[in-house]
Scaffold this motif. Structure first.
Motif, PDB file in Angstrom:
ATOM      1  N   ALA A  46     -21.976 -12.264 -65.147  1.00 32.34           N
ATOM      2  CA  ALA A  46     -20.942 -11.373 -64.617  1.00 32.34           C
ATOM      3  C   ALA A  46     -20.700 -11.659 -63.135  1.00 32.34           C
ATOM      4  O   ALA A  46     -19.556 -11.683 -62.663  1.00 32.34           O
ATOM      5  N   TRP A  47     -21.785 -11.890 -62.407  1.00 33.35           N
ATOM      6  CA  TRP A  47     -21.673 -12.216 -60.976  1.00 33.35           C
ATOM      7  C   TRP A  47     -20.953 -13.546 -60.778  1.00 33.35           C
ATOM      8  O   TRP A  47     -20.094 -13.685 -59.910  1.00 33.35           O
ATOM      9  N   GLN A  48     -21.293 -14.514 -61.654  1.00 34.85           N
ATOM     10  CA  GLN A  48     -20.652 -15.829 -61.568  1.00 34.85           C
ATOM     11  C   GLN A  48     -19.146 -15.737 -61.795  1.00 34.85           C
ATOM     12  O   GLN A  48     -18.356 -16.400 -61.131  1.00 34.85           O
ATOM     13  N   SER A  49     -18.771 -14.885 -62.778  1.00 35.06           N
ATOM     14  CA  SER A  49     -17.352 -14.769 -63.104  1.00 35.06           C
ATOM     15  C   SER A  49     -16.558 -14.092 -61.988  1.00 35.06           C
ATOM     16  O   SER A  49     -15.332 -14.232 -61.919  1.00 35.06           O
ATOM     17  N   GLN A  50     -17.246 -13.356 -61.126  1.00 34.90           N
ATOM     18  CA  GLN A  50     -16.565 -12.661 -60.037  1.00 34.90           C
ATOM     19  C   GLN A  50     -16.503 -13.487 -58.755  1.00 34.90           C
ATOM     20  O   GLN A  50     -15.871 -13.074 -57.777  1.00 34.90           O
ATOM     21  N   GLN A  51     -17.200 -14.627 -58.768  1.00 35.80           N
ATOM     22  CA  GLN A  51     -17.217 -15.453 -57.565  1.00 35.80           C
ATOM     23  C   GLN A  51     -15.848 -16.103 -57.347  1.00 35.80           C
ATOM     24  O   GLN A  51     -15.145 -16.466 -58.297  1.00 35.80           O
ATOM     25  N   THR A  52     -15.467 -16.238 -56.088  1.00 35.48           N
ATOM     26  CA  THR A  52     -14.186 -16.856 -55.740  1.00 35.48           C
ATOM     27  C   THR A  52     -14.428 -18.151 -54.969  1.00 35.48           C
ATOM     28  O   THR A  52     -15.458 -18.318 -54.310  1.00 35.48           O
ATOM     29  N   ASP A  53     -13.473 -19.049 -55.096  1.00 41.26           N
ATOM     30  CA  ASP A  53     -13.528 -20.326 -54.371  1.00 41.26           C
ATOM     31  C   ASP A  53     -12.546 -20.285 -53.217  1.00 41.26           C
ATOM     32  O   ASP A  53     -11.421 -19.778 -53.347  1.00 41.26           O
ATOM     33  N   SER A  54     -12.966 -20.832 -52.099  1.00 41.21           N
ATOM     34  CA  SER A  54     -12.106 -20.875 -50.914  1.00 41.21           C
ATOM     35  C   SER A  54     -12.139 -22.286 -50.341  1.00 41.21           C
ATOM     36  O   SER A  54     -13.228 -22.842 -50.115  1.00 41.21           O
ATOM     37  N   TYR A  55     -10.967 -22.874 -50.146  1.00 36.26           N
ATOM     38  CA  TYR A  55     -10.880 -24.241 -49.635  1.00 36.26           C
ATOM     39  C   TYR A  55      -9.965 -24.288 -48.416  1.00 36.26           C
ATOM     40  O   TYR A  55      -8.913 -23.645 -48.386  1.00 36.26           O
ATOM     41  N   ASP A  56     -10.370 -25.068 -47.430  1.00 37.49           N
ATOM     42  CA  ASP A  56      -9.547 -25.344 -46.249  1.00 37.49           C
ATOM     43  C   ASP A  56      -9.137 -26.811 -46.318  1.00 37.49           C
ATOM     44  O   ASP A  56      -9.996 -27.706 -46.334  1.00 37.49           O
ATOM     45  N   VAL A  57      -7.825 -27.034 -46.390  1.00 33.59           N
ATOM     46  CA  VAL A  57      -7.301 -28.397 -46.543  1.00 33.59           C
ATOM     47  C   VAL A  57      -6.586 -28.814 -45.267  1.00 33.59           C
ATOM     48  O   VAL A  57      -5.624 -28.164 -44.828  1.00 33.59           O
ATOM     49  N   ALA A  58      -7.058 -29.906 -44.671  1.00 33.03           N
ATOM     50  CA  ALA A  58      -6.427 -30.421 -43.445  1.00 33.03           C
ATOM     51  C   ALA A  58      -5.197 -31.240 -43.816  1.00 33.03           C
ATOM     52  O   ALA A  58      -5.221 -32.043 -44.755  1.00 33.03           O
ATOM     53  N   VAL A  59      -4.109 -31.032 -43.072  1.00 30.53           N
ATOM     54  CA  VAL A  59      -2.850 -31.768 -43.264  1.00 30.53           C
ATOM     55  C   VAL A  59      -2.342 -32.161 -41.880  1.00 30.53           C
ATOM     56  O   VAL A  59      -2.298 -31.325 -40.963  1.00 30.53           O
ATOM     57  N   ARG A  78      -6.222 -18.883 -59.315  1.00 31.63           N
ATOM     58  CA  ARG A  78      -6.544 -17.626 -59.983  1.00 31.63           C
ATOM     59  C   ARG A  78      -6.764 -16.550 -58.922  1.00 31.63           C
ATOM     60  O   ARG A  78      -6.989 -16.855 -57.748  1.00 31.63           O
ATOM     61  N   ASP A  79      -6.711 -15.307 -59.360  1.00 33.92           N
ATOM     62  CA  ASP A  79      -6.865 -14.190 -58.420  1.00 33.92           C
ATOM     63  C   ASP A  79      -8.198 -14.287 -57.679  1.00 33.92           C
ATOM     64  O   ASP A  79      -9.247 -14.482 -58.293  1.00 33.92           O
ATOM     65  N   GLY A  80      -8.133 -14.118 -56.367  1.00 31.26           N
ATOM     66  CA  GLY A  80      -9.345 -14.124 -55.563  1.00 31.26           C
ATOM     67  C   GLY A  80      -9.614 -15.445 -54.879  1.00 31.26           C
ATOM     68  O   GLY A  80     -10.230 -15.493 -53.810  1.00 31.26           O
ATOM     69  N   ASP A  81      -9.167 -16.565 -55.465  1.00 32.88           N
ATOM     70  CA  ASP A  81      -9.374 -17.871 -54.841  1.00 32.88           C
ATOM     71  C   ASP A  81      -8.378 -18.071 -53.704  1.00 32.88           C
ATOM     72  O   ASP A  81      -7.279 -17.495 -53.707  1.00 32.88           O
ATOM     73  N   GLU A  82      -8.763 -18.910 -52.736  1.00 34.88           N
ATOM     74  CA  GLU A  82      -7.914 -19.136 -51.568  1.00 34.88           C
ATOM     75  C   GLU A  82      -7.810 -20.629 -51.277  1.00 34.88           C
ATOM     76  O   GLU A  82      -8.781 -21.376 -51.431  1.00 34.88           O
ATOM     77  N   LEU A  83      -6.625 -21.049 -50.858  1.00 33.72           N
ATOM     78  CA  LEU A  83      -6.396 -22.432 -50.448  1.00 33.72           C
ATOM     79  C   LEU A  83      -5.587 -22.370 -49.147  1.00 33.72           C
ATOM     80  O   LEU A  83      -4.441 -21.923 -49.137  1.00 33.72           O
ATOM     81  N   THR A  84      -6.189 -22.804 -48.058  1.00 35.68           N
ATOM     82  CA  THR A  84      -5.583 -22.641 -46.743  1.00 35.68           C
ATOM     83  C   THR A  84      -5.248 -23.999 -46.125  1.00 35.68           C
ATOM     84  O   THR A  84      -6.056 -24.929 -46.189  1.00 35.68           O
ATOM     85  N   VAL A  85      -4.068 -24.091 -45.536  1.00 37.98           N
ATOM     86  CA  VAL A  85      -3.652 -25.311 -44.847  1.00 37.98           C
ATOM     87  C   VAL A  85      -4.106 -25.257 -43.394  1.00 37.98           C
ATOM     88  O   VAL A  85      -3.880 -24.257 -42.702  1.00 37.98           O
ATOM     89  N   ILE A  86      -4.775 -26.314 -42.955  1.00 29.39           N
ATOM     90  CA  ILE A  86      -5.149 -26.445 -41.540  1.00 29.39           C
ATOM     91  C   ILE A  86      -4.384 -27.638 -40.982  1.00 29.39           C
ATOM     92  O   ILE A  86      -4.659 -28.787 -41.348  1.00 29.39           O
TER      93      ILE A  86
END
Length: 391
Positions: A46-59, A78-86
């Protein structure tokens, strides 16, 4: 013959078995540890399924195609995950950002194609996310140059999945259920069976059985022991299954809980019938022994059979699973799994259950005969053939 409270003798023995087990501190401790273990495993998933991924991508500045690709990929997360442009100034700055972990990866586009660079191997999940996006961005640019659009070029190219077997449950859930039900059966059958055998041989070794036999027919003693331990084993399985279902409801597989509940219902019914045969065999094994030290030899055949059931039912598929779902004992696991997968017609569980019931009755009759004839024999271990022939 009836007891002092006018209850049938088998009922008194059954109540005694249940009370003795419930009051046994070692049994309760083991039950609690198992429940905590199941709850811990369920909680971890249950804890694993609630974990979110966050990535910082340099451009790099001016690489509009890469920035567009990251933005489109972020919209598909998916909900909760993040992908950020740097955004960085140039290639050297991008390499520095990846090296000092300001960014996880660097995405770049050029005439030679696209590159996803990481200080080590880039994340596989991020690569799988970005690969179709950069392809779409590339095709879109080329489509615009040709005076058309990506949607027009890709029209009719969508791939739709369909299950021809009519099943609605994810194969991963079915495989997990196969393992869980096989494990539940093996754990309860071995644990409760060994306790029945130990209880019988202790009464035989202490000569208590001679006193019991003078007041109560031995077949009623056997019936009470079998039914009492069956109730305990069934209740214990219901506890384990309930905790497991609660844990499953907290994971990404929560949509499968209704189907799993129906499958567990069939498992409980099959287990209730099949364990009667297992309990009778273990009681006979206890009667064949004269000391606790003899139990390893008399119970070994049952342990081997139960281990074989566990190994064959877990992961069985296709024709083998269909066959096992009608074979007594293996059907306890295989038929509920087929019901969960939607692979069984309505009449198949009924026929399989009837076959299991007939088998259980036959086993109980044979075990009862050997049990009665071996229980009062002392002086060494008794063979089952010898017990059946004894007067």
């Amino acid at each position: 013959m009836r007891g002092s409270n006018d209850s049938p003798a088998w009922l008194i023995v059954m109540q005694r078995e249940i009370v003795a087990r419930v009051m046994n501190k070692a049994y309760l401790f083991g039950l609690l540890v198992t429940l905590l273990l199941i709850a811990g495993i369920a909680g971890f998933f249950a804890w694993q399924s609630q974990q979110t991924d966050s990535y910082d991508v340099a451009v790099t500045a001016g690489d509009e195609a890469a920035a567009t690709a990251v933005d489109q990929a972020a919209a598909e997360l998916r909900d909760g995950d993040e992908l950020t442009v740097i955004e960085v100034a140039d290639a050297d700055a991008a390499r520095a950002a990846v090296e000092d972990e300001t960014a996880d990866v660097w995405l770049s586009s050029g005439e030679d194609g696209w590159t996803l660079s990481g200080w080590r191997e880039p994340s596989g999940s991020l690569t799988q996310l970005l690969a179709p996006v950069v392809e779409r961005v590339t095709v879109t640019e080329r489509a615009e140059a040709l005076g058309t659009t990506f949607d027009e070029l890709s029209a009719g190219g969508e791939l739709v999945t369909e299950r021809l077997d009519g099943g609605a449950v994810d194969p991963g859930v079915v495989e997990f259920a196969s393992f869980a039900l096989a494990f539940l059966f093996f754990l309860s059958a071995i644990g409760s069976g060994q306790m029945i055998a130990a209880s019988v041989v202790e009464e035989k070794q202490s000569r208590l059985v001679e006193i019991i036999a003078s007041a109560v027919p031995l077949r009623q003693v056997l019936g009470g022991k079998v039914l009492g331990n069956s109730v305990i084993a069934l209740g214990q399985n219901l506890l384990f299954a309930s905790v497991g279902l609660v844990g499953l409801a907290l994971t990404d597989f929560k949509a499968a809980v209704p189907a799993m509940t129906a499958s567990l219902g069939w498992f409980v019914i099959f287990f209730a019938v099949g364990f009667v045969a297992v309990a009778a065999l273990y009681a006979m094994a206890g009667a064949l022994a004269s000391r606790l030290e003899d139990l390893q030899g008399t119970t070994a055949p049952m342990s081997v059979v139960l281990m074989a059931v566990y190994l064959t039912t877990f992961g069985a598929d296709g024709t083998l699973e269909r066959v096992l779902s009608f074979v007594p004992v293996t059907s306890i696991v295989s038929m509920p799994v087929r019901v969960l997968a939607g692979d069984a017609s309505w009449w198949e569980p009924v026929v399989s259950l009837v076959l299991l019931a007939v088998f259980a009755v036959g086993v109980v009759l044979v075990s009862e005969r050997a049990y009665r004839r071996a229980l009062l024999q002392t002086g060494g271990r008794v063979g089952w053939r010898q017990a059946l022939r004894a007067g």
